[in-house]
Design an enzyme around this catalytic site. Structure first.
Site, PDB file in Angstrom:
ATOM      1  N   ASP A  67     -28.378 -13.535  56.541  1.00  0.00           N
ATOM      2  CA  ASP A  67     -27.044 -14.157  56.375  1.00  0.00           C
ATOM      3  C   ASP A  67     -27.386 -14.861  54.782  1.00  0.00           C
ATOM      4  O   ASP A  67     -28.224 -15.938  54.858  1.00  0.00           O
ATOM      5  CB  ASP A  67     -26.525 -15.191  57.024  1.00  0.00           C
ATOM      6  N   TYR A 162     -12.740 -16.785  44.561  1.00  0.00           N
ATOM      7  CA  TYR A 162     -13.549 -15.616  44.121  1.00  0.00           C
ATOM      8  C   TYR A 162     -13.763 -15.688  42.820  1.00  0.00           C
ATOM      9  O   TYR A 162     -14.887 -15.520  42.313  1.00  0.00           O
ATOM     10  CB  TYR A 162     -12.951 -14.442  44.487  1.00  0.00           C
ATOM     11  N   THR A 197     -14.142   1.606  46.158  1.00  0.00           N
ATOM     12  CA  THR A 197     -14.787   1.413  47.492  1.00  0.00           C
ATOM     13  C   THR A 197     -13.807   1.539  48.314  1.00  0.00           C
ATOM     14  O   THR A 197     -12.607   1.686  48.250  1.00  0.00           O
ATOM     15  CB  THR A 197     -15.259  -0.024  47.630  1.00  0.00           C
TER      16      THR A 197
HETATM   17  N1  LIG Z   1     -15.715  -3.455  44.491  1.00  0.00           N
HETATM   18  C1  LIG Z   1     -15.413  -4.084  43.674  1.00  0.00           C
HETATM   19  O1  LIG Z   1     -14.474  -3.795  42.912  1.00  0.00           O
HETATM   20  C2  LIG Z   1     -15.972  -5.317  42.608  1.00  0.00           C
HETATM   21  C3  LIG Z   1     -15.902  -5.658  41.524  1.00  0.00           C
HETATM   22  C4  LIG Z   1     -16.431  -6.666  40.800  1.00  0.00           C
HETATM   23  C5  LIG Z   1     -17.523  -7.226  41.576  1.00  0.00           C
HETATM   24  N2  LIG Z   1     -17.836  -6.890  42.876  1.00  0.00           N
HETATM   25  C6  LIG Z   1     -18.864  -7.547  43.669  1.00  0.00           C
HETATM   26  O2  LIG Z   1     -19.973  -6.581  44.028  1.00  0.00           O
HETATM   27  C7  LIG Z   1     -20.291  -6.906  45.139  1.00  0.00           C
HETATM   28  C8  LIG Z   1     -20.537  -5.928  46.271  1.00  0.00           C
HETATM   29  O3  LIG Z   1     -19.246  -5.523  46.257  1.00  0.00           O
HETATM   30  P1  LIG Z   1     -18.608  -4.299  47.236  1.00  0.00           P
HETATM   31  O4  LIG Z   1     -17.396  -3.874  46.887  1.00  0.00           O
HETATM   32  O5  LIG Z   1     -19.785  -3.304  47.249  1.00  0.00           O
HETATM   33  O6  LIG Z   1     -18.513  -4.856  48.591  1.00  0.00           O
HETATM   34  P2  LIG Z   1     -18.748  -4.289  50.270  1.00  0.00           P
HETATM   35  O7  LIG Z   1     -17.915  -5.242  51.160  1.00  0.00           O
HETATM   36  O8  LIG Z   1     -18.698  -3.049  50.195  1.00  0.00           O
HETATM   37  O9  LIG Z   1     -20.239  -4.537  50.469  1.00  0.00           O
HETATM   38  C9  LIG Z   1     -20.763  -6.161  50.537  1.00  0.00           C
HETATM   39  C10 LIG Z   1     -21.961  -6.161  51.593  1.00  0.00           C
HETATM   40  O10 LIG Z   1     -22.333  -7.443  51.672  1.00  0.00           O
HETATM   41  C11 LIG Z   1     -22.499  -7.773  53.111  1.00  0.00           C
HETATM   42  N3  LIG Z   1     -22.360  -9.251  53.368  1.00  0.00           N
HETATM   43  C12 LIG Z   1     -21.103  -9.917  53.298  1.00  0.00           C
HETATM   44  N4  LIG Z   1     -21.542 -11.190  53.634  1.00  0.00           N
HETATM   45  C13 LIG Z   1     -22.741 -11.262  53.644  1.00  0.00           C
HETATM   46  C14 LIG Z   1     -23.713 -12.337  54.086  1.00  0.00           C
HETATM   47  N5  LIG Z   1     -23.310 -13.624  54.302  1.00  0.00           N
HETATM   48  N6  LIG Z   1     -24.783 -12.076  54.226  1.00  0.00           N
HETATM   49  C15 LIG Z   1     -25.226 -10.932  53.825  1.00  0.00           C
HETATM   50  N7  LIG Z   1     -24.711  -9.851  53.748  1.00  0.00           N
HETATM   51  C16 LIG Z   1     -23.198 -10.136  53.546  1.00  0.00           C
HETATM   52  C17 LIG Z   1     -21.755  -6.949  54.157  1.00  0.00           C
HETATM   53  O11 LIG Z   1     -22.221  -6.663  55.202  1.00  0.00           O
HETATM   54  C18 LIG Z   1     -21.491  -5.827  53.075  1.00  0.00           C
HETATM   55  O12 LIG Z   1     -22.659  -4.607  53.406  1.00  0.00           O
HETATM   56  C19 LIG Z   1     -19.838  -8.319  45.402  1.00  0.00           C
HETATM   57  O13 LIG Z   1     -20.500  -9.597  45.089  1.00  0.00           O
HETATM   58  C20 LIG Z   1     -18.439  -8.169  44.853  1.00  0.00           C
HETATM   59  O14 LIG Z   1     -17.939  -9.579  44.643  1.00  0.00           O
HETATM   60  C21 LIG Z   1     -17.169  -5.825  43.587  1.00  0.00           C
END
Ligand SMILES: NC(=O)c1ccc[n+]([C@@H]2O[C@H](COP(=O)([O-])OP(=O)(O)OC[C@H]3O[C@@H](n4cnc5c(N)ncnc54)[C@H](O)[C@@H]3O)[C@@H](O)[C@H]2O)c1
Length: 263
Positions: A67, A162, A197
Protein backbone atom coordinates in the site's frame (compact mmCIF):
# COMPACT_ATOMS: atom_id res chain seq x y z
CA UNK A 1 7.83 -7.40 -27.95
CA UNK A 2 7.28 -4.78 -30.62
CA UNK A 3 6.85 -1.02 -30.30
CA UNK A 4 3.72 0.88 -31.40
CA UNK A 5 4.84 0.75 -35.05
CA UNK A 6 5.58 -2.98 -34.97
CA UNK A 7 9.39 -2.73 -34.66
CA UNK A 8 11.15 -4.83 -32.00
CA UNK A 9 11.79 -2.75 -28.87
CA UNK A 10 15.37 -1.82 -28.07
CA UNK A 11 17.18 -3.28 -25.05
CA UNK A 12 18.23 -0.19 -23.14
CA UNK A 13 17.69 -1.57 -19.63
CA UNK A 14 19.55 -4.87 -19.58
CA UNK A 15 20.65 -5.65 -16.02
CA UNK A 16 18.82 -2.66 -14.50
CA UNK A 17 16.27 -3.00 -11.72
CA UNK A 18 13.01 -1.10 -12.09
CA UNK A 19 10.43 -0.72 -9.34
CA UNK A 20 6.91 0.03 -10.61
CA UNK A 21 3.97 0.94 -8.37
CA UNK A 22 0.43 0.46 -9.57
CA UNK A 23 1.95 -2.34 -11.63
CA UNK A 24 -1.18 -4.44 -11.96
CA UNK A 25 -3.24 -2.27 -14.27
CA UNK A 26 -3.33 0.42 -16.96
CA UNK A 27 -0.19 2.51 -17.40
CA UNK A 28 1.73 0.57 -14.74
CA UNK A 29 1.05 -2.77 -16.40
CA UNK A 30 2.04 -1.46 -19.83
CA UNK A 31 5.24 -0.08 -18.28
CA UNK A 32 6.03 -3.41 -16.60
CA UNK A 33 5.77 -5.14 -19.97
CA UNK A 34 7.88 -2.53 -21.76
CA UNK A 35 10.60 -2.27 -19.09
CA UNK A 36 10.90 -6.07 -18.96
CA UNK A 37 11.05 -6.26 -22.76
CA UNK A 38 13.93 -3.78 -22.65
CA UNK A 39 15.82 -6.12 -20.31
CA UNK A 40 15.06 -4.77 -16.82
CA UNK A 41 14.37 -6.82 -13.72
CA UNK A 42 10.95 -5.50 -12.81
CA UNK A 43 9.66 -5.33 -9.25
CA UNK A 44 5.89 -4.97 -9.36
CA UNK A 45 4.27 -3.19 -6.43
CA UNK A 46 0.50 -3.07 -6.11
CA UNK A 47 -2.07 -3.18 -3.34
CA UNK A 48 -4.06 -5.66 -5.45
CA UNK A 49 -2.31 -9.00 -5.04
CA UNK A 50 -3.91 -10.85 -7.95
CA UNK A 51 -3.29 -8.28 -10.69
CA UNK A 52 0.13 -7.33 -9.30
CA UNK A 53 1.27 -10.94 -9.16
CA UNK A 54 -0.05 -11.61 -12.66
CA UNK A 55 1.97 -8.63 -13.95
CA UNK A 56 5.12 -9.89 -12.25
CA UNK A 57 4.64 -13.44 -13.51
CA UNK A 58 4.15 -12.23 -17.07
CA UNK A 59 7.30 -10.07 -16.89
CA UNK A 60 9.42 -12.71 -15.15
CA UNK A 61 9.76 -10.23 -12.26
CA UNK A 62 8.93 -10.06 -8.61
CA UNK A 63 5.66 -9.09 -6.96
CA UNK A 64 5.63 -7.17 -3.68
CA UNK A 65 2.26 -6.33 -2.19
CA UNK A 66 2.36 -2.71 -1.08
CA UNK A 67 0.00 0.00 0.00
CA UNK A 68 1.92 3.04 -1.23
CA UNK A 69 0.51 5.17 1.59
CA UNK A 70 2.29 3.03 4.21
CA UNK A 71 5.92 4.11 4.89
CA UNK A 72 7.08 0.70 6.12
CA UNK A 73 5.57 -1.15 3.19
CA UNK A 74 7.13 1.30 0.75
CA UNK A 75 10.55 0.88 2.38
CA UNK A 76 10.12 -2.90 2.18
CA UNK A 77 9.30 -2.64 -1.54
CA UNK A 78 12.57 -0.88 -2.39
CA UNK A 79 14.58 -2.97 0.08
CA UNK A 80 13.26 -6.18 -1.51
CA UNK A 81 14.20 -4.88 -4.96
CA UNK A 82 17.74 -4.09 -3.78
CA UNK A 83 18.20 -7.35 -1.87
CA UNK A 84 16.90 -9.44 -4.77
CA UNK A 85 18.64 -7.79 -7.70
CA UNK A 86 21.45 -5.74 -6.12
CA UNK A 87 20.41 -2.26 -7.29
CA UNK A 88 17.52 0.17 -7.63
CA UNK A 89 18.07 1.87 -10.97
CA UNK A 90 14.57 3.00 -11.89
CA UNK A 91 11.59 3.98 -9.74
CA UNK A 92 8.34 4.45 -11.62
CA UNK A 93 6.12 5.86 -8.89
CA UNK A 94 2.82 5.56 -10.64
CA UNK A 95 0.05 4.24 -8.37
CA UNK A 96 -2.84 6.67 -8.16
CA UNK A 97 -6.57 6.91 -7.76
CA UNK A 98 -9.34 9.06 -9.15
CA UNK A 99 -12.45 8.28 -7.05
CA UNK A 100 -15.93 9.67 -7.84
CA UNK A 101 -16.27 11.50 -4.49
CA UNK A 102 -13.40 13.79 -5.56
CA UNK A 103 -15.32 16.31 -7.63
CA UNK A 104 -15.98 20.05 -7.63
CA UNK A 105 -14.56 21.86 -4.60
CA UNK A 106 -18.18 22.67 -3.69
CA UNK A 107 -19.06 18.99 -3.30
CA UNK A 108 -15.82 17.34 -2.15
CA UNK A 109 -15.51 16.49 1.52
CA UNK A 110 -12.33 16.66 3.56
CA UNK A 111 -12.04 12.88 3.84
CA UNK A 112 -12.21 12.44 0.06
CA UNK A 113 -9.64 15.24 -0.35
CA UNK A 114 -7.25 13.62 2.14
CA UNK A 115 -7.51 10.13 0.70
CA UNK A 116 -6.55 11.31 -2.78
CA UNK A 117 -3.65 13.37 -1.40
CA UNK A 118 -2.39 10.29 0.48
CA UNK A 119 -2.53 7.88 -2.44
CA UNK A 120 -1.44 10.26 -5.20
CA UNK A 121 1.01 12.64 -3.50
CA UNK A 122 2.20 11.32 -0.11
CA UNK A 123 2.91 8.00 -1.84
CA UNK A 124 5.30 9.70 -4.26
CA UNK A 125 7.04 11.42 -1.33
CA UNK A 126 7.44 8.03 0.38
CA UNK A 127 8.65 6.23 -2.75
CA UNK A 128 11.22 8.91 -3.57
CA UNK A 129 12.39 8.97 0.06
CA UNK A 130 12.89 5.20 -0.06
CA UNK A 131 14.51 5.02 -3.52
CA UNK A 132 16.96 7.94 -3.37
CA UNK A 133 19.37 6.48 -0.76
CA UNK A 134 19.98 3.41 -2.98
CA UNK A 135 20.49 5.61 -6.02
CA UNK A 136 22.89 7.92 -4.15
CA UNK A 137 25.04 4.95 -3.22
CA UNK A 138 25.12 3.87 -6.87
CA UNK A 139 25.70 7.43 -8.09
CA UNK A 140 22.96 6.81 -10.65
CA UNK A 141 19.23 6.46 -10.96
CA UNK A 142 16.10 7.57 -12.77
CA UNK A 143 12.89 8.41 -10.95
CA UNK A 144 9.69 8.87 -12.93
CA UNK A 145 6.68 10.13 -10.99
CA UNK A 146 3.29 9.97 -12.65
CA UNK A 147 1.60 13.36 -12.57
CA UNK A 148 -0.93 14.29 -15.28
CA UNK A 149 -1.62 16.95 -17.88
CA UNK A 150 -4.12 18.37 -15.35
CA UNK A 151 -1.11 19.49 -13.30
CA UNK A 152 -0.57 21.97 -16.13
CA UNK A 153 -4.11 22.86 -17.20
CA UNK A 154 -7.41 23.72 -15.59
CA UNK A 155 -10.58 21.71 -16.20
CA UNK A 156 -14.13 22.93 -15.72
CA UNK A 157 -14.99 19.27 -14.99
CA UNK A 158 -13.06 19.40 -11.75
CA UNK A 159 -11.57 16.65 -9.60
CA UNK A 160 -10.10 19.10 -7.19
CA UNK A 161 -7.94 16.91 -4.97
CA UNK A 162 -6.68 14.86 -7.92
CA UNK A 163 -5.57 17.98 -9.77
CA UNK A 164 -3.93 19.47 -6.68
CA UNK A 165 -2.17 16.16 -5.94
CA UNK A 166 -0.73 16.02 -9.45
CA UNK A 167 0.44 19.64 -9.18
CA UNK A 168 2.25 18.55 -6.01
CA UNK A 169 3.86 15.58 -7.78
CA UNK A 170 5.09 17.90 -10.48
CA UNK A 171 6.61 20.48 -8.11
CA UNK A 172 8.16 17.80 -5.90
CA UNK A 173 9.71 16.01 -8.89
CA UNK A 174 11.22 19.24 -10.18
CA UNK A 175 12.74 20.04 -6.80
CA UNK A 176 14.19 16.56 -6.33
CA UNK A 177 15.57 16.58 -9.87
CA UNK A 178 17.43 19.78 -9.07
CA UNK A 179 18.59 18.71 -5.60
CA UNK A 180 20.10 15.37 -6.66
CA UNK A 181 21.24 16.17 -10.22
CA UNK A 182 24.95 16.21 -9.34
CA UNK A 183 24.67 12.81 -7.71
CA UNK A 184 23.60 11.21 -10.99
CA UNK A 185 19.92 10.99 -10.12
CA UNK A 186 17.33 12.31 -12.55
CA UNK A 187 13.74 12.93 -11.43
CA UNK A 188 11.01 13.70 -13.93
CA UNK A 189 7.25 14.10 -13.68
CA UNK A 190 5.47 12.20 -16.42
CA UNK A 191 2.32 14.05 -17.50
CA UNK A 192 0.05 11.79 -19.55
CA UNK A 193 -3.03 13.06 -21.31
CA UNK A 194 -6.21 10.93 -21.04
CA UNK A 195 -5.40 7.26 -21.57
CA UNK A 196 -7.64 4.59 -23.04
CA UNK A 197 -8.02 2.42 -19.92
CA UNK A 198 -10.95 0.12 -19.01
CA UNK A 199 -12.23 2.68 -16.52
CA UNK A 200 -12.26 5.49 -19.07
CA UNK A 201 -13.85 3.25 -21.74
CA UNK A 202 -16.62 2.21 -19.38
CA UNK A 203 -17.30 5.77 -18.26
CA UNK A 204 -17.44 7.14 -21.80
CA UNK A 205 -19.46 4.22 -23.21
CA UNK A 206 -22.14 5.16 -20.67
CA UNK A 207 -21.84 8.85 -21.44
CA UNK A 208 -20.71 9.61 -25.03
CA UNK A 209 -21.30 13.34 -24.55
CA UNK A 210 -18.74 13.34 -21.77
CA UNK A 211 -16.22 11.65 -24.08
CA UNK A 212 -16.93 14.13 -26.89
CA UNK A 213 -16.45 17.07 -24.51
CA UNK A 214 -12.90 15.87 -23.89
CA UNK A 215 -11.95 14.57 -27.34
CA UNK A 216 -12.57 17.95 -28.93
CA UNK A 217 -9.57 19.35 -27.03
CA UNK A 218 -7.09 16.72 -28.23
CA UNK A 219 -5.29 17.72 -31.43
CA UNK A 220 -4.65 14.10 -32.45
CA UNK A 221 -8.36 13.33 -31.94
CA UNK A 222 -8.08 10.30 -29.68
CA UNK A 223 -6.98 9.17 -26.22
CA UNK A 224 -3.52 7.68 -25.65
CA UNK A 225 -2.96 3.94 -25.50
CA UNK A 226 -1.16 2.74 -22.32
CA UNK A 227 1.69 1.44 -24.51
CA UNK A 228 2.36 4.97 -25.75
CA UNK A 229 2.81 6.16 -22.18
CA UNK A 230 4.96 3.11 -21.39
CA UNK A 231 7.26 4.01 -24.28
CA UNK A 232 7.87 7.39 -22.66
CA UNK A 233 8.54 5.68 -19.33
CA UNK A 234 11.17 3.43 -20.95
CA UNK A 235 12.82 6.47 -22.54
CA UNK A 236 12.93 8.35 -19.23
CA UNK A 237 14.22 5.22 -17.47
CA UNK A 238 17.04 4.73 -19.98
CA UNK A 239 20.29 6.60 -20.60
CA UNK A 240 18.76 7.92 -23.85
CA UNK A 241 17.22 10.60 -21.63
CA UNK A 242 20.48 11.34 -19.78
CA UNK A 243 20.00 15.13 -20.09
CA UNK A 244 16.26 15.11 -19.36
CA UNK A 245 15.78 16.11 -15.74
CA UNK A 246 13.35 17.98 -13.49
CA UNK A 247 10.82 18.27 -16.33
CA UNK A 248 7.09 18.04 -16.64
CA UNK A 249 7.31 15.48 -19.43
CA UNK A 250 4.07 15.81 -21.36
CA UNK A 251 2.75 12.85 -23.34
CA UNK A 252 -0.60 14.37 -24.17
CA UNK A 253 -1.13 14.36 -27.94
CA UNK A 254 -0.72 18.13 -27.95
CA UNK A 255 -3.54 19.05 -25.53
CA UNK A 256 -1.46 21.46 -23.47
CA UNK A 257 -0.24 23.25 -26.60
CA UNK A 258 -3.62 23.66 -28.27
CA UNK A 259 -5.92 26.62 -28.68
CA UNK A 260 -8.15 25.59 -31.62
CA UNK A 261 -8.04 21.93 -32.66
CA UNK A 262 -8.76 20.39 -36.09
CA UNK A 263 -12.41 19.56 -36.85
N1 LIG B 1 -5.67 6.86 -17.15
C1 LIG B 1 -5.51 8.14 -17.44
O1 LIG B 1 -6.19 8.70 -18.30
C2 LIG B 1 -4.42 8.93 -16.72
C3 LIG B 1 -4.05 10.19 -17.20
C4 LIG B 1 -3.06 10.91 -16.53
C5 LIG B 1 -2.47 10.36 -15.39
N2 LIG B 1 -2.85 9.15 -14.94
C6 LIG B 1 -2.19 8.61 -13.76
O2 LIG B 1 -1.51 7.43 -14.11
C7 LIG B 1 -1.41 6.57 -12.99
C8 LIG B 1 -1.93 5.20 -13.36
O3 LIG B 1 -3.26 5.35 -13.79
P1 LIG B 1 -4.06 4.17 -14.53
O4 LIG B 1 -5.07 4.80 -15.40
O5 LIG B 1 -3.11 3.19 -15.10
O6 LIG B 1 -4.84 3.57 -13.26
P2 LIG B 1 -5.39 2.10 -12.95
O7 LIG B 1 -6.53 2.30 -12.03
O8 LIG B 1 -5.59 1.31 -14.20
O9 LIG B 1 -4.17 1.44 -12.13
C9 LIG B 1 -3.76 1.94 -10.89
C10 LIG B 1 -3.10 0.81 -10.11
O10 LIG B 1 -2.69 1.36 -8.85
C11 LIG B 1 -3.02 0.45 -7.83
N3 LIG B 1 -3.20 1.16 -6.56
C12 LIG B 1 -4.23 1.98 -6.21
N4 LIG B 1 -4.08 2.39 -4.95
C13 LIG B 1 -2.93 1.84 -4.49
C14 LIG B 1 -2.25 1.87 -3.25
N5 LIG B 1 -2.72 2.57 -2.20
N6 LIG B 1 -1.10 1.19 -3.12
C15 LIG B 1 -0.60 0.47 -4.17
N7 LIG B 1 -1.22 0.37 -5.35
C16 LIG B 1 -2.37 1.05 -5.51
C17 LIG B 1 -4.30 -0.22 -8.30
O11 LIG B 1 -4.51 -1.47 -7.64
C18 LIG B 1 -4.04 -0.35 -9.79
O12 LIG B 1 -3.40 -1.58 -10.13
C19 LIG B 1 -2.17 7.26 -11.87
O13 LIG B 1 -1.27 7.97 -11.04
C20 LIG B 1 -3.09 8.21 -12.62
O14 LIG B 1 -3.46 9.31 -11.83
C21 LIG B 1 -3.81 8.41 -15.57
Amino acid sequence: MTDTSGQPVCRRLVGRTAVVTGAGSGIGLAAVRRLAAEGAHVVCGDVDASSGKAAADEAGGLFVQVDVTDPEQVEALFRTAFETYGSVDVAFNNAGISPPDDDSILDTGLEAWKRVQEVNLTSVFLCCKAAIPYMRRQGKGSIINTASFVARMGAATSQISYTASKGGVLAMSRELGVQFAREGIRVNALCPGPVNTPLLRELFAKDPERAARRLVHIPVGRFAEPEEIAAAVAFLASDDSSFVNATDFLVDGGIAGAYVTPL
